[in-house]
Design an enzyme around this catalytic site. Structure first.
Site, PDB file in Angstrom:
ATOM      1  N   ASN A  16       7.822  -5.363 -43.465  1.00 12.75           N
ATOM      2  CA  ASN A  16       9.133  -5.992 -43.626  1.00 12.75           C
ATOM      3  C   ASN A  16       9.388  -6.792 -42.363  1.00 12.75           C
ATOM      4  O   ASN A  16       9.280  -6.251 -41.270  1.00 12.75           O
ATOM      5  CB  ASN A  16      10.202  -4.905 -43.801  1.00 12.75           C
ATOM      6  N   GLY A  17       9.708  -8.081 -42.513  1.00  9.81           N
ATOM      7  CA  GLY A  17       9.975  -8.902 -41.328  1.00  9.81           C
ATOM      8  C   GLY A  17       9.161 -10.171 -41.356  1.00  9.81           C
ATOM      9  O   GLY A  17       8.605 -10.552 -42.394  1.00  9.81           O
ATOM     10  N   CYS A  27      12.767  -7.043 -47.791  1.00  9.05           N
ATOM     11  CA  CYS A  27      11.653  -6.198 -48.182  1.00  9.05           C
ATOM     12  C   CYS A  27      12.004  -4.740 -47.896  1.00  9.05           C
ATOM     13  O   CYS A  27      12.694  -4.446 -46.932  1.00  9.05           O
ATOM     14  CB  CYS A  27      10.344  -6.504 -47.470  1.00  9.05           C
ATOM     15  N   LYS A  69      30.058 -17.259 -54.676  1.00 10.36           N
ATOM     16  CA  LYS A  69      29.847 -16.300 -55.764  1.00 10.36           C
ATOM     17  C   LYS A  69      29.288 -17.017 -56.992  1.00 10.36           C
ATOM     18  O   LYS A  69      28.334 -16.576 -57.612  1.00 10.36           O
ATOM     19  CB  LYS A  69      31.193 -15.654 -56.120  1.00 10.36           C
ATOM     20  N   TRP A 114      10.564  -9.408 -50.751  1.00  5.23           N
ATOM     21  CA  TRP A 114      11.326 -10.654 -50.800  1.00  5.23           C
ATOM     22  C   TRP A 114      10.475 -11.662 -50.049  1.00  5.23           C
ATOM     23  O   TRP A 114      10.259 -11.542 -48.846  1.00  5.23           O
ATOM     24  CB  TRP A 114      12.685 -10.477 -50.133  1.00  5.23           C
ATOM     25  N   GLU A 148      25.688 -18.212 -56.386  1.00  5.03           N
ATOM     26  CA  GLU A 148      24.741 -17.089 -56.278  1.00  5.03           C
ATOM     27  C   GLU A 148      24.330 -16.554 -57.640  1.00  5.03           C
ATOM     28  O   GLU A 148      23.166 -16.285 -57.880  1.00  5.03           O
ATOM     29  CB  GLU A 148      25.415 -15.918 -55.535  1.00  5.03           C
ATOM     30  N   HIS A 175      37.900 -37.417 -47.868  1.00  7.19           N
ATOM     31  CA  HIS A 175      36.943 -37.801 -46.825  1.00  7.19           C
ATOM     32  C   HIS A 175      35.509 -37.786 -47.339  1.00  7.19           C
ATOM     33  O   HIS A 175      34.576 -37.697 -46.537  1.00  7.19           O
ATOM     34  CB  HIS A 175      37.101 -36.881 -45.612  1.00  7.19           C
ATOM     35  N   ARG A 186      16.650  -4.864 -51.529  1.00  8.28           N
ATOM     36  CA  ARG A 186      16.143  -5.609 -50.373  1.00  8.28           C
ATOM     37  C   ARG A 186      15.210  -6.746 -50.773  1.00  8.28           C
ATOM     38  O   ARG A 186      14.774  -7.527 -49.929  1.00  8.28           O
ATOM     39  CB  ARG A 186      15.410  -4.652 -49.428  1.00  8.28           C
ATOM     40  N   GLU A 245      34.257 -18.598 -50.532  1.00 10.08           N
ATOM     41  CA  GLU A 245      33.682 -17.381 -51.100  1.00 10.08           C
ATOM     42  C   GLU A 245      33.547 -17.502 -52.623  1.00 10.08           C
ATOM     43  O   GLU A 245      32.541 -17.097 -53.204  1.00 10.08           O
ATOM     44  CB  GLU A 245      34.538 -16.166 -50.713  1.00 10.08           C
ATOM     45  N   LYS A 299      19.723  -8.227 -51.172  1.00 11.76           N
ATOM     46  CA  LYS A 299      20.992  -7.646 -50.720  1.00 11.76           C
ATOM     47  C   LYS A 299      21.065  -7.518 -49.203  1.00 11.76           C
ATOM     48  O   LYS A 299      22.131  -7.579 -48.621  1.00 11.76           O
ATOM     49  CB  LYS A 299      21.137  -6.263 -51.374  1.00 11.76           C
TER      50      LYS A 299
END
Ligand code: F1P
Length: 608
Positions: A100-101, A2, A485, A74, A488, A504, A27, A481, A603
Site C-alpha cells: 500500500n503506498g 489499498c 457528491k 486502488w 462522485e 466572470h 480502501r 460539496e 474511501k
C-alpha cells in the site's frame, strides 16, 4: 489507498483473510489477491475485480493455506488488471509481497534492476520492491530488507511471505498505516484495526520504517535501522459491529438516512444547556484555552475540506476569529507561515488521508498543537493529533462521505459556539443556539421524509451531462460539496460557483440543456442569488432551487423547488446538504451507477 490483511493462527486461514480483506474494500476495489504458504509451497490467486469474485475462485479451487497475506487494490502504477493485481513476486518466485503506498523512485530502481538482468512482468511499482528485496536476498530476509528498504523513496506499507521462511509474516511500514493484531496463538496484520477488531483488541501500530516478523505465537519488531525494539500494545476501544445495509439498496442511502442519529451522537455530551456553551470532555490533556486563540487553521481534503470551509464562515460570524482553511495537499508544499496563537484543526473522516497526516506532522514540527476531528477510532490521525474529537457517526462504508460530513459540520458548529461564548456571545444567546442545535435531528428527518419527491425531481434531470451549483456566503462551500457528491456517484460533470462569479466566466457554459441548482436558503444573500437565477434563466437553463419552507418568492421563477426547515443561517448548510445528497443519490440510481463504490475512487486516500 489499498488494503493489506495478513493472518497466521489456528483459524481457517483463507476464510479469515478474505473476511478481513472485505472490511478493507473501502480502501480500493480495482483488484484483489491472496498469497500464502501451504507447507513449503507458495500458492496465490489474484484477479481484477472485487473481493467476492476472488473469493468464489479461491473457494472453487479449494485453496488451503497455513498462513496468508491478501490485498485489495486502488491502482496507482499500472491499470487494474489480473497481472497488475497483488501479490507480486521476486525473480525466484519464492517471495510474495503486497503493498500500500507509492514508490516514488520506482523508474530509477527498475532501470537499475533491468541492467542486472531482472525481467519485469507488470506495470506496478510493487513489483520493483519485490524484485529489489529478492535481488539482495541471500537466505536472510532481514538482511535483505536492511539493504533494500533505504533505497525505496516514498510512503508505503508492505506484507510479505517467503517459501524458505514458513510460518512467518513479514511487515514493513513507513508513513502508511499497518497494524498488528495480537491474539492468543494467532496474529493479524491489517491496514486498519477495524478489520481484525472482532478477533482481538490488542494492537501494535507500526510506523517510521519499522519491520515486524510475525508468527502465530511471537512478534519481533525492529526499528528502521533493523535493531530489535519493544513496542507498547494498545487496547482498542472501537465498536466492532460489522456494518450491514439492512433494508437499504446501498450503504450510501443507509448512511444518508442515519444522519438524524449521527447528529444526535455528535451533539451528545457536548452541550451545557445551563451555561449555553459547548464542551469537549474528550480532551485528555490540552485545555482549549479559548482566550488565547487568535486564529484558526483548518487542514483537510475533499469533503472534509468542504466542512472546514463552511466552518470558517460560522466561526468568523459567531466568534469573530479569523479562520484559514487549507487543502492539505497544497498546504504541505507551501512553506506555510503559522502565526502564534493559532489553533490547528485537522479534519479527516478516515483519519488516514496521507496529505492531511503529512500536514499535521508539518504543523507539529513547528511546535503547534493539533486537534483532530475524525470518525475512525484508532486511526493514524487519532494517534498523532494532540487531542481528537470523534464524530461517533458510526462506520461510513459508502465511498462518498455523507453522514460523516454532516457530523463534521455539527461538531464544527459546536466549536464555533464554544469560541463565540468566550468572545461576545451571551449565555442566553448560547442557550438559544443549543435549542436550535437540538432541533437538527428532527429537521434532518423532515428532509428524509421528502425522499419520494426528491427522487421524482432527480429522475427528471438524471439524463443531463452537466449541472451547475451556486451559493453565496457559506452556501458556496455547501454548493461545492453538493457538486462533489453528484460527480462522485453519478459521474455527471458538476461544478459549483459563488453566485457572483457566474458572470466572470461560467455563464458562457449555460445553455437550454443546463441545470442550475441554486442554494437559496440564506436570507442575507437571497436577493443576490435570485438575480443570479434570473441571469441563468434568461439563457434558457432549468433551475432547481433549495429553499426554506414557505419560500414563495421563487415559485414562478424556477422549474423545481426543494424545501428545508427554516433554521439559523450557520446550520442551514447541514440541511441543504442532506437534500442534495438524496438528489445526487437518486440521479446516480437512475443512471445505474455503482453508488457505494464509484469508479476510480476509494474511501481512504492513503497515497499522496
Ligand atoms: C477525504 C475524502 C473524502 C471522500 C472520499 C475520499 O477523506 O476526500 O471526503 O468522501 O472518501 O477521501 P477523509 O480525510 O475525510 O477521510
Amino acid at each position: 489507498m489499498c488494503g493489506i490483511f495478513g493472518y497466521t493462527g489456528k483459524r481457517v486461514v483463507v476464510e479469515t483473510v478474505l473476511q478481513g480483506l472485505k472490511r478493507l474494500e473501502y480502501r480500493g476495489y480495482d483488484s484483489a489477491g491472496i498469497a500464502g504458504l501451504h507447507g513449503d509451497q507458495l500458492l496465490f490467486c489474484k484477479q481484477v475485480g472485487k473481493i467476492d469474485t476472488l473469493q468464489e475462485r479461491v473457494q472453487s479451487e479449494g485453496m488451503v493455506l497455513d498462513l496468508a497475506i491478501a490485498h485489495t487494490r486502488w491502482a496507482t502504477h499500472g491499470k487494474p488488471s489480473d497481472v497488475n493485481a497483488h501479490p507480486h513476486f521476486d525473480a525466484s518466485g519464492k517471495l510474495a509481497l503486497v503493498h500500500n503506498g507509492i514508490i516514488e523512485n520506482e523508474a530509477e530502481l527498475k532501470q537499475e534492476l533491468k541492467k542486472k538482468g531482472i525481467a519485469f512482468t507488470t506495470d506496478t511499482d510493487t513489483e520493483v520492491i519485490a524484485k529489489l528485496i529478492g535481488w539482495f536476498y541471500e537466505g536472510d530476509l532481514l538482511r535483505a530488507l536492511k539493504t533494500a528498504l533505504p533505497l525505496l523513496k516514498g510512503a508505503f506499507a508492505l506484507a510479505m511471505i517467503h517459501e524458505e521462511h514458513p510460518g512467518k509474516l513479514i511487515a514493513v511500514a513507513r508513513q502508511s498505516p499497518l497494524l498488528i493484531g495480537v491474539g492468543k496463538g494467532e496474529t493479524f496484520l491489517s491496514s486498519d484495526a477495524n478489520a481484525f477488531a472482532s478477533y482481538t483488541r490488542e494492537v501494535i501500530p507500526l510506523s517510521e520504517g519499522e519491520v515486524a516478523i510475525l508468527t502465530a505465537s511471537s512478534i519481533q519488531i525492529f526499528n528502521a535501522s533493523l535493531e530489535m525494539i519493544e513496542k507498547e500494545r494498545h487496547e482498542l476501544d472501537m465498536e466492532i459491529a460489522a456494518p450491514t445495509k439492512g433494508s437499504f439498496a446501498h450503504y450510501t442511502l443507509k448512511e444518508i438516512f442515519e444522519q438524524p442519529q449521527a447528529a444526535r451522537n455528535a451533539l451528545l455530551s457536548h452541550c451545557d444547556e445551563e451555561q449555553g456553551v459547548a464542551i469537549f470532555p474528550e480532551f485528555r490533556v490540552m485545555p482549549l484555552d479559548a482566550e488565547f486563540i487568535q486564529r484558526l487553521l483548518i487542514i483537510a481534503c475533499g469533503t472534509s475540506f468542504h466542512a472546514g470551509l463552511i466552518a470558517s464562515y460560522s466561526i468568523e460570524e459567531m466568534a469573530r476569529i479569523p479562520v484559514t482553511v487549507e487543502i492539505a495537499s497544497e498546504f504541505r508544499y507551501k512553506q506555510p507561515l503559522i502565526l502564534p496563537g493559532t489553533l490547528v484543526v485537522a479534519i479527516s473522516q478516515s483519519g488516514e488521508t496521507a496529505d492531511t497526516l503529512a500536514a499535521v506532522r508539518l504543523v507539529k514540527a513547528q511546535g503547534f498543537k493539533v486537534i483532530g476531528l475524525c470518525n475512525v477510532q484508532g486511526s493514524t490521525l487519532a494517534r498523532e493529533a494532540d487531542e481528537t474529537i470523534f464524530l461517533k457517526a458510526g462506520p461510513e462504508v459508502g465511498v462518498c462521505s455523507t453522514k460523516a460530513f454532516t457530523s463534521q459540520l455539527t461538531v464544527l458548529t459546536l466549536l464555533s459556539l464554544f469560541l463565540a461564548r468566550y468572545r461576545e456571545m451571551s449565555r442566553e444567546e448560547g442557550q438559544r443556539f443549543i435549542k436550535e442545535l437540538y432541533q437538527l435531528p428532527n429537521q434532518i428527518q423532515r428532509i428524509l421524509d421528502q425522499s419520494d419527491e426528491i427522487e421524482r425531481i432527480a429522475k427528471k434531470y438524471a439524463h443531463l451531462s452537466e449541472v451547475f451549483f451556486i451559493g453565496r456566503n457559506l452556501m458556496y462551500p455547501a454548493a461545492l460539496e453538493a457538486a462533489l457528491k453528484l460527480k462522485e456517484i453519478s459521474y455527471i460533470n458538476a461544478n459549483a460557483y459563488p453566485g457572483g462569479e457566474l458572470k466572470h466566466g461560467p455563464l458562457a457554459l449555460i445553455s437550454p440543456e443546463s441545470l442550475l441548482v441554486a442554494l437559496t436558503a440564506h436570507e442575507p444573500t437571497f436577493d443576490k442569488i435570485q438575480s443570479n437565477i434570473q441571469e441563468v434563466k434568461a439563457r434558457g437553463a432549468a433551475v432547481l432551487a433549495i429553499c426554506y419552507e414557505g419560500e414563495k418568492r421563487l415559485e414562478a421563477r424556477v422549474e423545481d423547488q426543494l424545501f428545508i426547515p427554516r433554521t439559523r443561517g450557520v446550520l442551514t448548510p447541514i440541511l441543504t446538504t442532506v437534500a442534495l445528497q438524496l438528489f445526487a443519490y437518486y440521479i446516480a440510481k437512475e443512471r445505474g451507477a455503482s453508488i457505494d463504490q464509484p469508479r476510480n475512487l476509494a474511501k481512504s486516500v492513503s497515497v499522496e
